[in-house]
Enzyme design. Structure first.
Site, PDB file in Angstrom:
ATOM      1  N   SER A  45       0.797  -1.233   0.000  1.00  0.00           N
ATOM      2  CA  SER A  45       0.000   0.000   0.000  1.00  0.00           C
ATOM      3  C   SER A  45       0.829   1.281   0.000  1.00  0.00           C
ATOM      4  O   SER A  45       0.303   2.341  -0.317  1.00  0.00           O
ATOM      5  CB  SER A  45      -0.933   0.010   1.215  1.00  0.00           C
ATOM      6  N   ASP A 335      -3.073   8.072   7.930  1.00  0.00           N
ATOM      7  CA  ASP A 335      -3.986   7.250   8.734  1.00  0.00           C
ATOM      8  C   ASP A 335      -3.148   6.422   9.707  1.00  0.00           C
ATOM      9  O   ASP A 335      -1.978   6.738   9.917  1.00  0.00           O
ATOM     10  CB  ASP A 335      -4.916   6.405   7.839  1.00  0.00           C
ATOM     11  N   HIS A 338      -0.445   4.569   7.235  1.00  0.00           N
ATOM     12  CA  HIS A 338       0.198   5.171   6.056  1.00  0.00           C
ATOM     13  C   HIS A 338       0.665   6.601   6.284  1.00  0.00           C
ATOM     14  O   HIS A 338       0.056   7.337   7.056  1.00  0.00           O
ATOM     15  CB  HIS A 338      -0.772   5.108   4.875  1.00  0.00           C
TER      16      HIS A 338
END
Ligand SMILES: *[C@@H]1O[C@H](CO)[C@@H](O)[C@H](O)[C@H]1NC(C)=O
Ligand SMILES: *[C@@H]1O[C@H](CO)[C@@H](O)[C@H](O)[C@H]1NC(C)=O
Ligand SMILES: *[C@@H]1O[C@H](CO)[C@@H](O)[C@H](O)[C@H]1NC(C)=O
Length: 373
Positions: A45, A335, A338
């Site tokens: 990600s 978040d 991340h």
């Protein structure tokens, strides 16, 4: 035809631009005229630019929704960020002005689109939640081994279109960017039953070696690879501790991963002719940044998530109800897992041509220059 003054001003600007760019071209004209190398991106990600948007299933991490992308020009794309991610900034550094190449699954429906994209700017196969091991978050992402298969399928289409000689030449001057391992370490640390750590690192490295060797067999030569950052200092890890401290155990797992990866890459370089690599140390960069965040980089918050809720912004799901910090460029984390686009930009800067201690044995810029030589 009568030209309005706006048109005239625009034309003057155009002339000025031409003059400046001729100066910039100057001595380095030959190098500048060479188009930027295509980039092929693999991993999780931190690099995904939207592949997961095309995966179905209730547990697939998908972020093509607000407030992801709140600072991205346009709309939420599926980047796990408020804006651009590390793949985008590295792409920009190597001359791909639009940022990361597009997600493979966004073009896979059209062979001609796959070919034209892969031949010019490259392709992104990265997928949020993916691991080096197929078993990591199985079924909810494109694991690294399958990303490599997608690259193989891409390459076959390129070969069918322009021939294997042209494809080999192109791949030998392209950049492969890989960032993986964080999800495997996290799954290992979260497991109820601790399995044997030495066996875990053994299979992690043999799978990683297999993936990189396959890419090499398919013609890739220049590898820009990131390690796993301070996993124990992600908000999602800190919140497990009553005092909100970093998890020494998770940081240890990431540090050990770096050592294993460093020797794996040195081994591969010794065995595979023409294999070039740069190993980027996001772990060390994060240690240095967190030691004195404001002085080093202007971050005022390196502990909590900008977007989320509860303690450290790390307890609530990120929804339209969640809070978002105002000073996003001063937050390290977007978040609970991340980083913000500001932190991603800092990483790309450090890995491309920052202090030598953040890359081994060469930096990304030197890697690109060696491909052009
Ligand atoms: C990954 O490692 C496991 C355990 O060593 C092995 O069974 C599996 O075949 C490997 N997968 C790949 C893609 O190499
Ligand atoms: C690529 O795909 C071809 C055709 O399916 C297969 O024969 C070959 O083994 C694959 N190569 C790699 C390195 O995975
Ligand atoms: C958002 O808040 C409303 C009102 O409190 C609540 O009914 C709803 O379930 C919340 N939605 C999410 C996704 O948390």
């Amino acid at each position: 035809m009568i030209m309005g003054s706006n048109t005239l001003m625009a034309m003057e600007g155009f002339v000025v631009c031409l003059v400046i760019s001729r100066e910039v071209l100057g001595a380095a004209a030959a190098a500048v005229l060479q188009p930027p190398p295509p980039m092929y991106v693999f991993g999780d990600s931190y690099l995904d630019v939207g592949n997961n948007n095309y995966l179905s299933g209730p547990n697939v991490p998908r972020v093509n929704r607000p407030y992801y992308g709140i600072d991205f020009p346009g709309f939420p794309t599926g980047r796990f960020s408020n804006g651009y991610n590390t793949a985008d900034y590295i792409a920009k550094k190597i001359g791909l002005a639009a940022g990361s190449p597009p997600p493979y699954l966004s073009v896979a429906w059209s062979s001609s689109l796959v070919v034209s994209t892969a031949l010019t700017i490259g392709m992104s196969y990265a997928s949020g939640g993916a691991g080096i091991l197929d078993s990591t978050n199985a079924g909810d992402n494109i694991p690294l081994s399958k990303q490599v298969q997608y690259f193989n399928a891409t390459r076959s289409k390129m070969v069918a279109a322009v021939g294997s000689g042209a494809v080999d030449t192109l791949l030998s001057r392209s950049v492969v960017l890989i960032g993986a391992g964080g999800n495997d370490l996290s799954a290992f640390a979260n497991a109820q039953q601790q399995s044997d750590a030495a066996a875990f690192y053994g299979s992690l490295m043999s799978n990683y070696s297999a993936a990189i060797t396959d890419l090499y067999t398919l013609g890739a030569r220049n590898f820009a690879i990131t390690n796993v950052a301070l996993a124990g200092c992600l908000p999602v890890a800190r919140v497990l501790d009553a005092a909100g401290s970093c998890s020494d155990y998770r940081n240890y797992l990431a540090d050990r991963f770096h050592d294993a990866l460093r020797s794996l890459l040195a081994d591969l370089a010794a065995r595979l002719p023409g294999f070039l690599y740069s190993l980027a140390d996001s772990f060390a960069l994060m240690v240095d940044t967190f030691y004195d965040p404001q002085a080093s980089s202007g971050f005022t918050d390196v502990a909590s998530a900008c977007y989320g809720g509860g303690r450290l912004g790390a307890e609530a799901e990120c929804s339209l109800n969640s809070t978002i910090c105002a000073n996003r460029d001063q937050h390290y984390f977007w978040d609970n897992v991340h980083i913000t686009q500001q932190a991603a930009k800092q990483r790309a800067q450090a890995f491309y041509d920052g202090p030598a201690k953040y890359t081994t044995p060469i930096n990304f810029k030197q890697l690109v220059q060696m491909t052009a030589a």
